[in-house]
Each structure stands twice: as structure tokens, then as C-alpha cells.
Scaffold this active site. Structure first.
Site, short mmCIF file in Angstrom:
data_model
loop_
_atom_site.label_atom_id
_atom_site.label_comp_id
_atom_site.label_asym_id
_atom_site.label_seq_id
_atom_site.Cartn_x
_atom_site.Cartn_y
_atom_site.Cartn_z
N ARG A 141 -11.87 14.76 7.87
CA ARG A 141 -12.27 15.79 6.60
C ARG A 141 -14.40 16.46 6.86
O ARG A 141 -14.65 15.87 7.82
CB ARG A 141 -12.65 14.48 5.73
CG ARG A 141 -11.52 14.28 4.79
CD ARG A 141 -11.44 13.25 3.60
NE ARG A 141 -10.53 12.34 3.87
CZ ARG A 141 -9.76 11.05 4.20
NH1 ARG A 141 -11.42 10.26 3.24
NH2 ARG A 141 -9.11 9.70 3.99
N ARG A 184 -2.89 -2.59 -3.21
CA ARG A 184 -3.49 -1.38 -3.03
C ARG A 184 -3.44 -0.28 -3.85
O ARG A 184 -2.71 0.10 -3.97
CB ARG A 184 -3.16 -0.88 -1.84
CG ARG A 184 -5.11 -0.10 -1.73
CD ARG A 184 -5.19 0.93 -0.57
NE ARG A 184 -6.26 1.61 -0.26
CZ ARG A 184 -6.05 2.77 0.31
NH1 ARG A 184 -5.23 3.51 0.91
NH2 ARG A 184 -7.56 3.53 0.31
N HIS A 200 -12.84 2.75 -0.38
CA HIS A 200 -12.57 1.94 1.12
C HIS A 200 -13.57 0.50 0.28
O HIS A 200 -14.45 -0.90 1.12
CB HIS A 200 -13.93 2.06 2.05
CG HIS A 200 -13.32 2.78 3.10
ND1 HIS A 200 -13.93 4.32 3.50
CD2 HIS A 200 -11.78 3.27 3.32
CE1 HIS A 200 -13.29 4.77 3.99
NE2 HIS A 200 -11.33 4.35 4.01
N GLU A 203 -8.14 -5.20 4.48
CA GLU A 203 -8.02 -5.80 3.05
C GLU A 203 -6.82 -5.65 2.78
O GLU A 203 -6.70 -6.80 1.35
CB GLU A 203 -8.16 -3.53 3.09
CG GLU A 203 -9.18 -2.61 3.46
CD GLU A 203 -9.04 -1.96 3.50
OE1 GLU A 203 -8.92 -1.18 4.50
OE2 GLU A 203 -9.53 -1.21 2.91
N ASN A 240 1.13 -1.43 0.18
CA ASN A 240 -0.28 -0.17 0.02
C ASN A 240 1.05 1.07 -0.12
O ASN A 240 1.32 1.40 1.04
CB ASN A 240 -0.80 -0.87 1.21
CG ASN A 240 -1.46 1.38 1.93
OD1 ASN A 240 -1.77 2.40 0.76
ND2 ASN A 240 -2.88 0.81 2.45
#
Ligand code: ADP
Length: 396
Positions: free
Chosen positions: A241, A89, A179, A384, A7
């Protein structure tokens, strides 16, 4: 068979070596501050190895990974050839990729073409792919697993916005969702737990609540809507955010404060959300602690997030035509029992009944609704990296 999962961020690189015979993690680690001063962490044999080491670029970071995997106390393989394949990823696969793919020159070019939609993530992903080829040899099979892929089943009515259609045609302005790998993993597990492994006839809402958060509505195993949009900024309050706001507020603030698009982007992505409203922190544990001490702005941020989440869930129940199960995952979803209890209690109108005892669980799979609940609720830890490793194995 061992698969290395990567990743890559713009100045970081996370890795995990997974043994596919039993899907166990053999080693994992993190290269941080690449191109700055450099910090390297490697975990193997139950130990943590850390050092400060300059890494000029991602290829230099891969050299550290190679050294840690093949030598010293944290050694887990004899040669790099013990790594069969590498899974990456990848963030933005646009409308082109609805599943994972073997990485070729064409795939890299497509990821590059989508960089205008994901300027931070896609170039970093490419750096990771190219550096992996430089270290492991260009013949090692590499696979890209896109954050956006699982959401590609969304219908037009859900992914388009009420802007002039030409912006969609010219620039691909639409909801993509992120996601996806996590929503896919936990929804598939939820379908198993519901006794319907093929997903047929299921209506599920998955809540990935972490630093970045998103919710997905999943019908028959396929996403029909999700909260994140063109970028991971849309949706509800996250750590830093803003989530969805009236778009006119953006141009208004830019004008009043004299901000450039980049500066406004930073305000919405890095200074807003739980941090922006509370003024305390982006970390949920700090927010919860401040609430305990009676901090009203921490309480307000928390309450705003809960309210926004509940509005999305209500909307998605309407979109799904009912609800069979709701899933909580990621750092907050897996650990913050107070938030789960609050949300599920407010969903009592759907026939949800919380099992308060079962809900004490942290970071483990559990059913947190009672046996007579009309809607089942689960905590399902996300993984993940395992999805990336499984896809990589399947594609090679
Ligand atoms: P990301 O992968 O998006 O960076 P994570 O999924 O790791 O984020 O989630 C990070 C969030 O999870 C932080 O806000 C953190 O406070 C929260 N979190 C982690 N562990 C716990 C815990 N035990 N209790 C409450 N919140 C937690």
C-alpha cells in the site's frame, strides 16, 4: 471456558480456540481459498494437519473447523457445546461502536450499513458471523470486536479532513483508523510496564509494523491520532500500500492511464508501497536481503518508509506534548531489529537511547532502551486474538 476467535476474510477464515482458564491456545487454523479450490490447515497438540478440500462458502469452512475440533487426531473438544462463545474480528464499526458488542440482528445490520466504507471487510465479517450461527446454533453468544473502536477517542481536529463538511455528514468521510485491537493491547501492556496501568499521565506512540502498518498517538490511554484513515490505505509505505500521497496524483494517474476507480484502488492497495518502489517484494525479509546485495531500489523503499515513520513520530510527539514510551509490534516491529535501531537512533534528539544488545530480540517482549533513556522503548508482541477472547468473555 473455551472461546472460539474468528477472523473472516472474503475467501479465508482464521480461527483460534482459547481456553480462558489460562488463556492458552488449544487449537488454531486457517481455511483458505474458500469458494475457489480450498485449503485447510489445523494446528493442535503440537501438530499441523493440512488438506486440500473444497469449501463452497463460509458455512462449508465452518463445517471443516467443526470436524477438526471434534474428531480425528487434532480433536480438542468432544462437542461443539464445549465452545461457550464466539468472538469475531470485525473491521469497520464506524462512529457507532467505540467498544466491542454482543452480536444481534441490529449489530449485523449496522455492520452491513458500513459496508460502503469497507467493501471488502464488512461483508466478509458478516459471512463469518452468519456461518458461525449456522454451524454452532443461533443461540451461541457471539461478540464483534472492531478494528476501529479503540480509535474512536480521536478528537474532531484529528479525524476530519479539509473537504466540504457535507461529505462527512452525508457519507461519514473521516479518519477512523485500524489495527485498534493491536494498538489497544500493546499500549495497555506498555502502561503496565510504565507502572501506570490506568494509563493516566502517559504519552505513548505505538508502531504496528506488518504487511499493513499503522502508528497511533496515545495520551492517558486514549488514542488522539493514528495514521490509517477512512480505509487502511492512509499513513506510510506498507508492503503493497502506498500510504498517504497527494490526492491529485490519483486523478492524474487515472486520467493518464485510463484507469477506473477499482483499478486505481488496486494500484494503490496492491501494487504500491515497498513492492511498488523496490520492484522486489512486499515482504520485508526479501527487501532486507535485496538491500544486503546492494539493490538501490530496495534501499530506497526502506529509506522512504523510515523517513515517513520518523515524520509521523515527530508529529505525534508534538500532538502528545512529549513522549514517555514508544512501542514496536507486529511481524516487522517484533522482528526487524535493524529498522528499530535505525528509527531509535534517529530519535536521539528526544533523549532516546537504544540498548543495542536488548534490541536483538525477535518476537518477544523486551525493553530496548537503556536505563538512562529519557524515552523508554519496548518490543511488545501483539495478540489480537486474546483481546477478542477477553472482550467476548467480558460481554457474555
Ligand atoms: P499482517 O498480519 O499484516 O499480514 P504481519 O504482522 O505478520 O503482517 O507482518 C508481516 C511482515 O513481517 C512481513 O513483511 C515479514 O517480512 C515481516 N517479518 C516476519 N518475520 C520477520 C523476521 N523474522 N524478520 C524480519 N521481518 C519479518
Amino acid at each position: 471456558m473455551k472461546i472460539l476467535v474468528i477472523n473472516a476474510g472474503s475467501s479465508s477464515l482464521k480461527y483460534q480456540l482459547i481456553d480462558m482458564t489460562d488463556e492458552s491456545t488449544v487449537a488454531k487454523g486457517l481455511c483458505e481459498r474458500i469458494g475457489i479450490d480450498g485449503r485447510f490447515t489445523h494446528k493442535a497438540h503440537g501438530k499441523v494437519f493440512q488438506k486440500d478440500v473444497a469449501m463452497a462458502d463460509h458455512t462449508a469452512a465452518f463445517e471443516q473447523v467443526k470436524e477438526a475440533l471434534t474428531s480425528g487426531e487434532g480433536k480438542v473438544i468432544d462437542n461443539l457445546s464445549d465452545v461457550t462463545a464466539i468472538g469475531h474480528r470485525a473491521v469497520m464499526g464506524g462512529s457507532k461502536y467505540d467498544r466491542s458488542v454482543r452480536i444481534t440482528e441490529d449489530v449485523i445490520q449496522t455492520i452491513r450499513d458500513y459496508a460502503s466504507l469497507a467493501p471488502l471487510h464488512n461483508p466478509a465479517g458478516i459471512k463469518g458471523m452468519e456461518a458461525a450461527a449456522a454451524t454452532f446454533g443461533k443461540d451461541i453468544p457471539q461478540v464483534a470486536v472492531f478494528d476501529t473502536a479503540f480509535h474512536q477517542t480521536m478528537p474532531e481536529v484529528a479525524y476530519l479532513w479539509g473537504l466540504p463538511y457535507e461529505y462527512y455528514e452525508k457519507y461519514g468521510i473521516r479518519r477512523y483508523g485500524f489495527h485498534g485491537t493491536s494498538h489497544r493491547f500493546v499500549s495497555a501492556r506498555c502502561c503496565e510496564l510504565l507502572g501506570k496501568p490506568d494509563g493516566k499521565g502517559t504519552r505513548i506512540i505505538t508502531c504496528h509494523l506488518g504487511n499493513g502498518s499503522s502508528i497511533a498517538a496515545i495520551k492517558d490511554g486514549k488514542v488522539i491520532d493514528t495514521t490509517m484513515g477512512l480505509t487502511p490505505l492512509d499513513g506510510f509505505l506498507m508492503g503493497t500500500r502506498s500510504g498517504a500521497i497527494d490526492p491529485s496524483a490519483v486523478t492524474f494517474i487515472m486520467e493518464k492511464e485510463g484507469l477506473t476507480p477499482e483499478q486505481m484502488d488496486a494500484v494503490m492497495n496492491k501494487k504500491s508501497g515497498m513492492l511498488g518502489v523496490s520492484g522486489v517484494s512486499s515482504d520485508d525479509r526479501d527487501i532486507a536481503a535485496a538491500m544486503e546485495e546492494g539493490n538501490p531500489r530496495a534501499q530506497l523503499a526502506w529509506d522512504m518508509r523510515s523517513y515517513q515513520i520518523l515524520k509521523y513520530i515527530g508529529g505525534y510527539v508534538a500532538a502528545l506534548g512529549g513522549l514517555d514510551a514508544i512501542v514496536f509490534t507486529a511481524g516487522i516491529g517484533e522482528n526487524q531489529d535493524k529498522l528499530r535501531a535505525e528509527l531509535l537512533e534517529k530519535l536521539a534528539y528526544l533523549g532516546v537511547k537504544l540498548d543495542a544488545e536488548a534490541n536483538r530480540v525477535h518476537g518477544e517482549e523486551a525493553e530496548i532502551s537503556t536505563a538512562d533513556s529519557a524515552v523508554r522503548a519496548f518490543v511488545i508482541p501483539t495478540n489480537e486474538e486474546l483481546v477478542i477472547a477477553r472482550d467476548t468473555k467480558a460481554l457474555i
